[in-house]
Design an enzyme around this catalytic site. Structure first.
Site, mmCIF file in Angstrom:
data_model
loop_
_atom_site.group_PDB
_atom_site.id
_atom_site.type_symbol
_atom_site.label_atom_id
_atom_site.label_comp_id
_atom_site.label_asym_id
_atom_site.label_seq_id
_atom_site.Cartn_x
_atom_site.Cartn_y
_atom_site.Cartn_z
ATOM 1 N N HIS A 1 0.868 -1.179 0.000
ATOM 2 C CA HIS A 1 0.000 0.000 0.000
ATOM 3 C C HIS A 1 0.899 1.221 0.000
ATOM 4 O O HIS A 1 1.707 1.405 0.906
ATOM 5 C CB HIS A 1 -0.922 0.024 1.218
ATOM 6 C CG HIS A 1 -1.878 1.176 1.201
ATOM 7 N ND1 HIS A 1 -3.123 1.105 0.607
ATOM 8 C CD2 HIS A 1 -1.764 2.444 1.681
ATOM 9 C CE1 HIS A 1 -3.739 2.266 0.719
ATOM 10 N NE2 HIS A 1 -2.933 3.099 1.370
ATOM 11 N N CYS A 2 0.759 2.058 -1.022
ATOM 12 C CA CYS A 2 1.644 3.211 -1.189
ATOM 13 C C CYS A 2 0.942 4.491 -0.759
ATOM 14 O O CYS A 2 -0.044 4.891 -1.381
ATOM 15 C CB CYS A 2 2.096 3.320 -2.647
ATOM 16 S SG CYS A 2 3.208 4.705 -2.935
ATOM 17 N N PRO A 3 1.429 5.165 0.286
ATOM 18 C CA PRO A 3 0.792 6.409 0.728
ATOM 19 C C PRO A 3 0.941 7.544 -0.281
ATOM 20 O O PRO A 3 0.118 8.462 -0.304
ATOM 21 C CB PRO A 3 1.522 6.740 2.032
ATOM 22 C CG PRO A 3 2.828 6.029 1.936
ATOM 23 C CD PRO A 3 2.565 4.787 1.153
ATOM 24 N N ASN B 1 -1.919 6.928 -2.437
ATOM 25 C CA ASN B 1 -3.135 6.645 -1.663
ATOM 26 C C ASN B 1 -3.909 5.484 -2.280
ATOM 27 O O ASN B 1 -5.126 5.559 -2.465
ATOM 28 C CB ASN B 1 -4.027 7.886 -1.574
ATOM 29 C CG ASN B 1 -5.166 7.720 -0.582
ATOM 30 O OD1 ASN B 1 -5.064 6.950 0.377
ATOM 31 N ND2 ASN B 1 -6.277 8.399 -0.818
ATOM 32 N N ASN B 2 -3.204 4.433 -2.587
ATOM 33 C CA ASN B 2 -3.832 3.283 -3.227
ATOM 34 C C ASN B 2 -2.968 2.046 -3.000
ATOM 35 O O ASN B 2 -1.778 2.150 -2.701
ATOM 36 C CB ASN B 2 -3.990 3.539 -4.730
ATOM 37 C CG ASN B 2 -5.031 2.643 -5.371
ATOM 38 O OD1 ASN B 2 -5.682 1.841 -4.706
ATOM 39 N ND2 ASN B 2 -5.187 2.764 -6.674
#
Length: 322
Positions: free
Chosen positions: A158-160, A163-164
Protein backbone atom coordinates in the site's frame (compact mmCIF):
# COMPACT_ATOMS: atom_id res chain seq x y z
CA UNK A 1 -29.31 4.58 20.88
CA UNK A 2 -25.98 3.59 22.42
CA UNK A 3 -25.12 1.50 19.38
CA UNK A 4 -25.87 4.46 17.08
CA UNK A 5 -23.65 6.71 19.22
CA UNK A 6 -20.79 4.23 18.96
CA UNK A 7 -21.20 3.95 15.19
CA UNK A 8 -21.13 7.74 14.66
CA UNK A 9 -17.58 8.37 16.02
CA UNK A 10 -16.31 5.36 14.05
CA UNK A 11 -17.80 6.74 10.83
CA UNK A 12 -16.34 10.20 11.52
CA UNK A 13 -12.93 8.65 12.26
CA UNK A 14 -12.93 6.73 8.98
CA UNK A 15 -13.86 9.89 7.06
CA UNK A 16 -10.98 11.74 8.74
CA UNK A 17 -8.56 8.93 7.93
CA UNK A 18 -9.63 8.92 4.29
CA UNK A 19 -9.19 12.69 4.10
CA UNK A 20 -5.75 12.64 5.74
CA UNK A 21 -4.65 9.84 3.39
CA UNK A 22 -4.76 12.34 0.49
CA UNK A 23 -2.16 14.65 2.09
CA UNK A 24 0.90 12.92 0.50
CA UNK A 25 -0.81 12.97 -2.93
CA UNK A 26 -1.68 16.67 -2.56
CA UNK A 27 1.92 17.38 -1.51
CA UNK A 28 3.29 15.65 -4.65
CA UNK A 29 0.73 17.47 -6.82
CA UNK A 30 1.80 20.85 -5.39
CA UNK A 31 5.50 20.07 -5.92
CA UNK A 32 4.81 19.03 -9.53
CA UNK A 33 2.74 22.17 -10.22
CA UNK A 34 5.49 24.37 -8.77
CA UNK A 35 8.17 22.53 -10.79
CA UNK A 36 6.14 23.11 -13.95
CA UNK A 37 5.91 26.85 -13.23
CA UNK A 38 9.57 27.14 -12.23
CA UNK A 39 10.85 25.31 -15.31
CA UNK A 40 8.52 26.70 -17.98
CA UNK A 41 8.10 30.28 -16.78
CA UNK A 42 11.12 31.17 -14.63
CA UNK A 43 13.75 29.13 -16.47
CA UNK A 44 12.63 28.81 -20.10
CA UNK A 45 10.78 32.12 -20.54
CA UNK A 46 12.70 34.50 -18.24
CA UNK A 47 16.20 32.99 -17.96
CA UNK A 48 17.25 31.12 -21.14
CA UNK A 49 18.24 33.65 -23.84
CA UNK A 50 18.33 31.31 -26.86
CA UNK A 51 14.95 30.74 -28.56
CA UNK A 52 16.13 27.43 -30.08
CA UNK A 53 17.21 26.14 -26.67
CA UNK A 54 13.87 27.20 -25.18
CA UNK A 55 11.89 25.30 -27.83
CA UNK A 56 13.95 22.09 -27.52
CA UNK A 57 13.78 22.15 -23.71
CA UNK A 58 10.03 22.83 -23.68
CA UNK A 59 9.26 20.00 -26.13
CA UNK A 60 11.18 17.33 -24.20
CA UNK A 61 10.00 18.72 -20.85
CA UNK A 62 6.33 18.45 -21.82
CA UNK A 63 6.77 14.92 -23.19
CA UNK A 64 8.23 13.70 -19.90
CA UNK A 65 5.70 15.75 -17.91
CA UNK A 66 2.68 14.27 -19.75
CA UNK A 67 3.90 10.66 -19.38
CA UNK A 68 4.73 11.24 -15.71
CA UNK A 69 1.33 12.76 -14.87
CA UNK A 70 -0.54 10.15 -16.95
CA UNK A 71 1.11 7.18 -15.21
CA UNK A 72 0.74 8.82 -11.79
CA UNK A 73 -2.96 9.43 -12.42
CA UNK A 74 -3.51 5.80 -13.51
CA UNK A 75 -1.68 4.49 -10.43
CA UNK A 76 -3.85 6.58 -8.11
CA UNK A 77 -7.27 6.08 -9.69
CA UNK A 78 -7.12 2.48 -10.90
CA UNK A 79 -9.16 0.44 -8.42
CA UNK A 80 -7.37 -2.52 -6.86
CA UNK A 81 -8.50 -5.86 -8.30
CA UNK A 82 -10.46 -8.01 -5.85
CA UNK A 83 -11.09 -11.78 -5.80
CA UNK A 84 -13.95 -12.83 -8.07
CA UNK A 85 -17.21 -14.32 -6.76
CA UNK A 86 -15.98 -17.86 -7.36
CA UNK A 87 -13.68 -17.44 -4.34
CA UNK A 88 -16.62 -16.66 -2.02
CA UNK A 89 -18.02 -19.54 -0.03
CA UNK A 90 -21.51 -20.73 -1.10
CA UNK A 91 -24.22 -19.55 1.30
CA UNK A 92 -24.71 -22.97 2.92
CA UNK A 93 -20.95 -23.53 3.37
CA UNK A 94 -20.54 -20.02 4.74
CA UNK A 95 -23.20 -20.61 7.40
CA UNK A 96 -21.56 -23.91 8.36
CA UNK A 97 -18.16 -22.23 8.55
CA UNK A 98 -19.46 -19.48 10.85
CA UNK A 99 -21.22 -21.96 13.14
CA UNK A 100 -18.17 -24.21 13.47
CA UNK A 101 -15.95 -23.46 16.44
CA UNK A 102 -13.18 -25.97 15.75
CA UNK A 103 -10.44 -24.74 13.34
CA UNK A 104 -10.06 -28.31 11.98
CA UNK A 105 -13.72 -28.45 10.93
CA UNK A 106 -13.53 -24.98 9.42
CA UNK A 107 -10.53 -26.03 7.35
CA UNK A 108 -12.40 -29.08 6.08
CA UNK A 109 -15.16 -26.81 4.81
CA UNK A 110 -12.57 -24.62 3.08
CA UNK A 111 -10.79 -27.62 1.54
CA UNK A 112 -14.04 -28.91 0.03
CA UNK A 113 -14.93 -25.45 -1.28
CA UNK A 114 -11.47 -25.19 -2.85
CA UNK A 115 -11.80 -28.32 -5.00
CA UNK A 116 -12.81 -26.27 -8.06
CA UNK A 117 -10.47 -23.33 -7.43
CA UNK A 118 -6.95 -22.83 -8.87
CA UNK A 119 -5.13 -22.62 -5.54
CA UNK A 120 -1.54 -23.66 -5.00
CA UNK A 121 -0.33 -21.59 -2.05
CA UNK A 122 -1.07 -22.32 1.59
CA UNK A 123 -0.56 -20.74 4.98
CA UNK A 124 2.63 -21.50 6.85
CA UNK A 125 0.79 -24.37 8.57
CA UNK A 126 -0.39 -25.79 5.23
CA UNK A 127 -4.00 -24.58 5.56
CA UNK A 128 -6.24 -22.89 2.99
CA UNK A 129 -5.77 -19.11 3.04
CA UNK A 130 -9.05 -17.51 4.08
CA UNK A 131 -9.88 -13.87 4.89
CA UNK A 132 -12.38 -13.60 7.73
CA UNK A 133 -12.73 -9.88 7.12
CA UNK A 134 -13.71 -10.14 3.41
CA UNK A 135 -15.08 -13.68 3.83
CA UNK A 136 -13.32 -15.05 0.74
CA UNK A 137 -10.83 -17.80 0.05
CA UNK A 138 -7.68 -15.92 -0.91
CA UNK A 139 -6.40 -16.58 -4.45
CA UNK A 140 -2.67 -17.09 -4.88
CA UNK A 141 -0.68 -13.90 -4.18
CA UNK A 142 -3.78 -12.18 -2.76
CA UNK A 143 -3.48 -10.36 0.57
CA UNK A 144 -5.76 -8.25 2.74
CA UNK A 145 -4.88 -4.56 2.88
CA UNK A 146 -5.83 -3.02 6.22
CA UNK A 147 -5.63 0.52 4.79
CA UNK A 148 -8.03 -0.22 1.91
CA UNK A 149 -9.97 -2.77 4.01
CA UNK A 150 -10.14 -5.27 1.14
CA UNK A 151 -8.35 -8.25 -0.33
CA UNK A 152 -6.14 -7.21 -3.26
CA UNK A 153 -5.00 -9.54 -6.05
CA UNK A 154 -1.21 -9.85 -6.37
CA UNK A 155 -0.79 -7.22 -3.70
CA UNK A 156 2.64 -5.60 -3.68
CA UNK A 157 2.20 -2.90 -1.03
CA UNK A 158 0.00 0.00 0.00
CA UNK A 159 1.64 3.21 -1.19
CA UNK A 160 0.79 6.41 0.73
CA UNK A 161 2.21 8.55 -2.12
CA UNK A 162 -0.58 7.34 -4.43
CA UNK A 163 -3.14 6.65 -1.66
CA UNK A 164 -3.83 3.28 -3.23
CA UNK A 165 -2.86 -0.36 -3.11
CA UNK A 166 -0.31 -1.39 -5.72
CA UNK A 167 -1.26 -4.78 -7.11
CA UNK A 168 -2.40 -6.73 -10.15
CA UNK A 169 -4.51 -3.97 -11.70
CA UNK A 170 -2.01 -1.09 -11.42
CA UNK A 171 1.49 -2.53 -10.86
CA UNK A 172 2.50 -1.71 -14.45
CA UNK A 173 1.28 1.86 -13.93
CA UNK A 174 3.30 2.11 -10.71
CA UNK A 175 6.49 0.94 -12.47
CA UNK A 176 5.92 3.45 -15.28
CA UNK A 177 5.20 6.17 -12.72
CA UNK A 178 8.60 5.51 -11.13
CA UNK A 179 10.28 5.39 -14.56
CA UNK A 180 8.76 8.63 -15.88
CA UNK A 181 9.20 10.48 -12.60
CA UNK A 182 12.88 9.50 -12.74
CA UNK A 183 13.14 10.71 -16.36
CA UNK A 184 11.32 13.92 -15.40
CA UNK A 185 13.68 14.66 -12.50
CA UNK A 186 16.82 13.70 -14.46
CA UNK A 187 15.84 15.93 -17.37
CA UNK A 188 15.17 18.88 -15.07
CA UNK A 189 18.42 18.38 -13.14
CA UNK A 190 20.51 18.02 -16.32
CA UNK A 191 19.08 21.06 -18.12
CA UNK A 192 18.96 23.30 -15.06
CA UNK A 193 22.55 22.53 -13.97
CA UNK A 194 24.34 25.12 -16.14
CA UNK A 195 21.97 27.89 -15.02
CA UNK A 196 22.23 26.69 -11.42
CA UNK A 197 26.01 27.17 -11.65
CA UNK A 198 25.65 30.61 -13.27
CA UNK A 199 23.27 31.81 -10.55
CA UNK A 200 25.47 30.28 -7.85
CA UNK A 201 28.58 32.05 -9.19
CA UNK A 202 26.64 35.30 -9.79
CA UNK A 203 27.17 35.19 -13.56
CA UNK A 204 23.44 35.93 -13.90
CA UNK A 205 21.76 38.87 -12.12
CA UNK A 206 19.72 38.34 -8.95
CA UNK A 207 16.12 37.99 -10.04
CA UNK A 208 13.06 36.11 -8.88
CA UNK A 209 14.13 33.25 -11.17
CA UNK A 210 17.30 32.67 -9.12
CA UNK A 211 15.45 31.18 -6.16
CA UNK A 212 13.29 28.97 -8.39
CA UNK A 213 16.24 27.66 -10.45
CA UNK A 214 18.42 26.93 -7.41
CA UNK A 215 15.62 25.21 -5.52
CA UNK A 216 14.47 23.35 -8.67
CA UNK A 217 17.87 21.71 -9.06
CA UNK A 218 18.07 20.64 -5.41
CA UNK A 219 14.54 19.17 -5.43
CA UNK A 220 15.08 17.32 -8.74
CA UNK A 221 18.41 15.87 -7.56
CA UNK A 222 16.93 14.79 -4.22
CA UNK A 223 13.98 13.03 -5.86
CA UNK A 224 16.32 11.42 -8.43
CA UNK A 225 18.32 9.68 -5.72
CA UNK A 226 15.27 8.37 -3.81
CA UNK A 227 13.33 7.29 -6.92
CA UNK A 228 16.34 5.57 -8.54
CA UNK A 229 16.78 3.15 -5.62
CA UNK A 230 13.06 2.32 -5.49
CA UNK A 231 12.80 1.95 -9.28
CA UNK A 232 15.85 -0.36 -9.39
CA UNK A 233 14.40 -2.54 -6.63
CA UNK A 234 11.04 -2.94 -8.41
CA UNK A 235 12.75 -3.76 -11.73
CA UNK A 236 14.56 -6.54 -9.88
CA UNK A 237 11.22 -7.76 -8.48
CA UNK A 238 9.66 -7.76 -11.98
CA UNK A 239 12.55 -9.85 -13.31
CA UNK A 240 12.02 -12.38 -10.52
CA UNK A 241 8.18 -12.22 -10.70
CA UNK A 242 7.94 -11.40 -7.00
CA UNK A 243 5.95 -8.87 -5.07
CA UNK A 244 7.41 -6.84 -2.20
CA UNK A 245 5.48 -9.07 0.23
CA UNK A 246 6.90 -12.24 -1.37
CA UNK A 247 10.43 -10.80 -1.29
CA UNK A 248 10.20 -10.54 2.51
CA UNK A 249 8.11 -13.69 3.06
CA UNK A 250 8.39 -16.53 0.52
CA UNK A 251 5.05 -18.03 -0.59
CA UNK A 252 4.26 -21.49 0.81
CA UNK A 253 3.28 -24.26 -1.61
CA UNK A 254 2.28 -27.86 -0.95
CA UNK A 255 5.97 -28.84 -1.09
CA UNK A 256 7.04 -25.98 1.18
CA UNK A 257 8.10 -22.36 0.82
CA UNK A 258 9.74 -21.29 -2.44
CA UNK A 259 10.82 -17.71 -3.11
CA UNK A 260 11.05 -18.47 -6.86
CA UNK A 261 7.74 -20.33 -6.95
CA UNK A 262 6.08 -17.90 -9.36
CA UNK A 263 9.05 -17.31 -11.65
CA UNK A 264 8.38 -18.31 -15.27
CA UNK A 265 11.70 -17.15 -16.71
CA UNK A 266 12.90 -13.58 -17.27
CA UNK A 267 10.94 -12.84 -20.47
CA UNK A 268 7.66 -14.32 -19.23
CA UNK A 269 8.09 -12.58 -15.89
CA UNK A 270 8.25 -9.23 -17.68
CA UNK A 271 5.23 -10.17 -19.83
CA UNK A 272 3.26 -10.93 -16.65
CA UNK A 273 3.47 -7.21 -15.76
CA UNK A 274 3.81 -5.41 -19.09
CA UNK A 275 1.91 -7.78 -21.41
CA UNK A 276 2.85 -9.64 -24.59
CA UNK A 277 2.66 -6.64 -26.95
CA UNK A 278 5.87 -4.64 -26.60
CA UNK A 279 4.41 -1.58 -28.34
CA UNK A 280 2.28 -0.93 -25.25
CA UNK A 281 5.00 -1.46 -22.65
CA UNK A 282 5.82 2.23 -22.22
CA UNK A 283 2.20 3.38 -22.19
CA UNK A 284 0.15 3.43 -18.95
CA UNK A 285 -2.64 1.25 -20.36
CA UNK A 286 -3.64 -2.13 -18.91
CA UNK A 287 -1.94 -4.96 -20.85
CA UNK A 288 -1.35 -7.80 -18.35
CA UNK A 289 -2.17 -11.03 -20.22
CA UNK A 290 -3.15 -13.27 -17.30
CA UNK A 291 -5.91 -13.10 -14.73
CA UNK A 292 -4.96 -14.03 -11.20
CA UNK A 293 -7.24 -17.07 -11.29
CA UNK A 294 -4.94 -18.53 -13.98
CA UNK A 295 -1.76 -19.96 -12.53
CA UNK A 296 0.55 -21.79 -14.92
CA UNK A 297 2.76 -23.40 -12.32
CA UNK A 298 0.53 -26.45 -12.01
CA UNK A 299 -2.15 -27.90 -14.24
CA UNK A 300 -5.71 -28.55 -13.09
CA UNK A 301 -5.12 -32.31 -12.76
CA UNK A 302 -2.30 -31.73 -10.28
CA UNK A 303 -4.47 -29.31 -8.32
CA UNK A 304 -7.36 -31.80 -8.17
CA UNK A 305 -4.99 -34.52 -7.00
CA UNK A 306 -3.63 -32.26 -4.24
CA UNK A 307 -7.14 -31.58 -2.92
CA UNK A 308 -8.20 -35.22 -3.19
CA UNK A 309 -5.05 -36.38 -1.38
CA UNK A 310 -5.70 -33.96 1.47
CA UNK A 311 -9.36 -34.98 1.83
CA UNK A 312 -8.46 -38.68 1.67
CA UNK A 313 -5.76 -38.29 4.33
CA UNK A 314 -8.15 -36.46 6.64
CA UNK A 315 -10.83 -39.12 6.09
CA UNK A 316 -8.35 -41.85 7.08
CA UNK A 317 -7.31 -39.88 10.17
CA UNK A 318 -10.91 -39.38 11.29
CA UNK A 319 -11.59 -43.10 10.66
CA UNK A 320 -8.66 -44.11 12.89
CA UNK A 321 -9.91 -41.81 15.65
CA UNK A 322 -13.33 -43.48 15.59
Amino acid sequence: MSRGRKMAPTHVLRCCQRGLAWIPVIFIALVVCWSYYAYVVELCIFTIPSIGEKIVYLIFFHLSFIMFVWSYWKTIFTNPANPSKEFCLPKAEKERYEKEERPESQQEILWRAATSLPLYTRTGAGAIRYCDRCQVIKPDRCHHCSACDMCVLKMDHHCPWVNNCVGFSNYKFFILFLAYSLVYCLFIAATVLQYFIKFWTNELPDTQAKFHVLFLFFVAAMFCISILSLFSYHLWLVGKNRSTIEAFRAPVFRTGSDKNGFSLGFRKNIAQVFGDQKKYWLLPVFTSPLSESQNRLLNSDQHANNIEDHLANNTLKSGKLH
